[in-house]
Scaffold this motif. Sequence first.
Motif, short mmCIF file in Angstrom:
data_model
loop_
_atom_site.label_atom_id
_atom_site.label_comp_id
_atom_site.label_asym_id
_atom_site.label_seq_id
_atom_site.Cartn_x
_atom_site.Cartn_y
_atom_site.Cartn_z
N VAL A 32 0.93 -1.15 0.14
CA VAL A 32 -0.09 0.21 -0.07
C VAL A 32 0.76 1.20 0.18
N TYR A 33 1.05 1.63 -1.06
CA TYR A 33 1.82 2.92 -1.31
C TYR A 33 1.17 4.34 -0.73
N ARG A 34 -0.18 4.21 -0.84
CA ARG A 34 -0.81 5.49 -0.53
C ARG A 34 -2.16 5.02 0.12
N ASP A 35 -2.53 5.37 1.24
CA ASP A 35 -3.74 5.25 1.73
C ASP A 35 -4.85 6.10 1.17
N GLY A 36 -5.93 5.91 1.36
CA GLY A 36 -7.17 6.55 0.92
C GLY A 36 -8.58 5.97 1.18
N LYS A 37 -9.48 6.85 1.32
CA LYS A 37 -10.69 6.61 1.80
C LYS A 37 -11.90 6.50 0.47
#
Lengths: 337, 290
Positions: free
Chosen positions: A209-214
């Motif tokens: 997971v290089y970038r978390d987001g919702k």
Amino acid sequence: MADNETGNPEQKTAMNLVPDIFAATVPKKASRDGFGKALLELGEKDQNVWALTADVSESTRTHWFAEKYPDRFVQVGVAEQNLAGIAAGIAACGKQAYISAFAAFSPGRNFDQIRVSVCYSNSDVKIHASHAGLSVGPDGASHQILEDIAMMRALPNMTVLVPCDLEQAKKATLAAAKLKTPAYIRTSRENTPVFTTPQTPFEIGKANVYRDGKDVAIFACGLQVFEALKAAEELKKKGIDAAVIDMHSIKPIDEATIAQYAKKCGVLVSAEDHQVNGGLGGAIAEVLCESHPVPLVRVGVKDSFGESGNCAELYKKYSIDSAGIIKSVEEALRLKK
Amino acid sequence: MKPIDPGLAEIKTDMKRLAIAANSIRQDIIRMLVESKSGHPAGSLGMADVFAALYFGALRHDPTNPSWDARDRVVLSNGHICPVLYATLAEAGYFPKAQLISLRKLGSPLQGHPHKGALPGIENSSGPLGQGISQAVGMALVGKREKKDWRVYALLGDGELDEGQVWEAFLLASKYKLDNLVAIIDRNNIQIDGTSDEVLPLEPLADKFSSFGWNVIVIDGNNLNAILHAFGMAQSCTDKPSVIIANTISGKGVSFMEKKFGWHGKSPNKDEGDLALKELAEEMKKLEAI
């Protein structure tokens, strides 16, 4: 496992990417070089490592090994069917055999040999397929294989790895070496940013997971990982919080991370330089349908052949660049409602 | 059982012993195929003499230690004649003969086409034609590069030579001067749709191999003496791979099956099996009386 409903601010750091992945100073190199470097390292460490090629030693970066270990290198000529069979015979003598050729021909031409001589016997043969997908560019459709991931992931005993850059291709090769079973490693000729580092984690079957987001989660493999990161940066400006997940392992696939983001975002996008049917998009759709039914928009080639052009032109035309991913994210968000 | 390591000059020309083994293998082939109700009798019967001569005359092997590192490797490339391989391995003691009648049945290690790892003595998975010879070349290359004294015997059908892959393998064996490799071609001139002359002519076959840089030996593949002699000639050849073109009679030993391509992939029913076994038993009596 890093995340969760709230998001993990440490996530990006933990992945140890280069500090500014979009900086012009990030070196651009081909992922095939990562394979070649790893092969050289393996050859030095292990006398049982053999390498074979079908008249493309330099293009597949097998020539570095060939120069150093000629006694464990085999040049079979333009004969990919034989390439796979010879490797299976070498592996039957207790060796670990690496076969390298263009993806269009291995596994494009030798599927039967990979199926029976390699997979059915569970041979310790690693298939390094370079020049995969549209990214090979000017050579045109005949050389732009877009079906190899689908073929390889359908095979029992096979592990399928699609690294995103040089550094990861190296790690993927070293990780595959630890398996004493068949593995498929897909690389590219195109020079692209080397944005992961030696400290970036790599574990077969565990997505990064290089970038978390919702709002939405983009699952990408190969060169589309960088395109997805670019897309997420643009989407942020539009107020869209997109997660970016590197699916370097297509098989085994990280079902837990897919499930986690299906639950968290409610909608997913997949991105790959391959047919959406049977590729990463197909693999994610299978996981979602079986256990976490949420909408999925697949970025990839849609049941067509490629054509001549340079990599950037083709990625744009076939909507598998960052702009194509942004369009698909917007479509996905409409489905979410 | 003591490993058999003849060294060519000392090959014991114990023809009676070999002939009895070949007959016993043929009887087992018939029993297996009657029971399995499918399979390939013609090629299996035709190659029984080659298998008997190989496993009981020429091969360095130890049935009690199938993974013995110094063993000669036998690679069956035309996997559909596996009844002869299974019967021979059982005859040699790799596994009990009682297992033979499980051929092609659910859960049996005797798969319809060989599966490496399922049974002791199986060196390669095969079925799709043309794949075994490449593996044999790979093995021989390791043997040659690592200066091992074991040899590789690859068995192919003549119809199998229609596959392009075999010629890729033949070229590579020649390139690397694999004199530890012997390919044995079952030249029975039959395949599924007719004679090989009709389906896809192969002649002049010996010339083709010569031009590919192979040492070519053409023999009567149902003559045990000739087969052993050919193995000896192959072993004494250096810097080239050897091919033995074994002219065989398909269905050999069962008069109503001989030279009939209809028996390529059709198993005998119970009555046909009884008839075949009776014929083979009479032959066996004659052999034992010698």
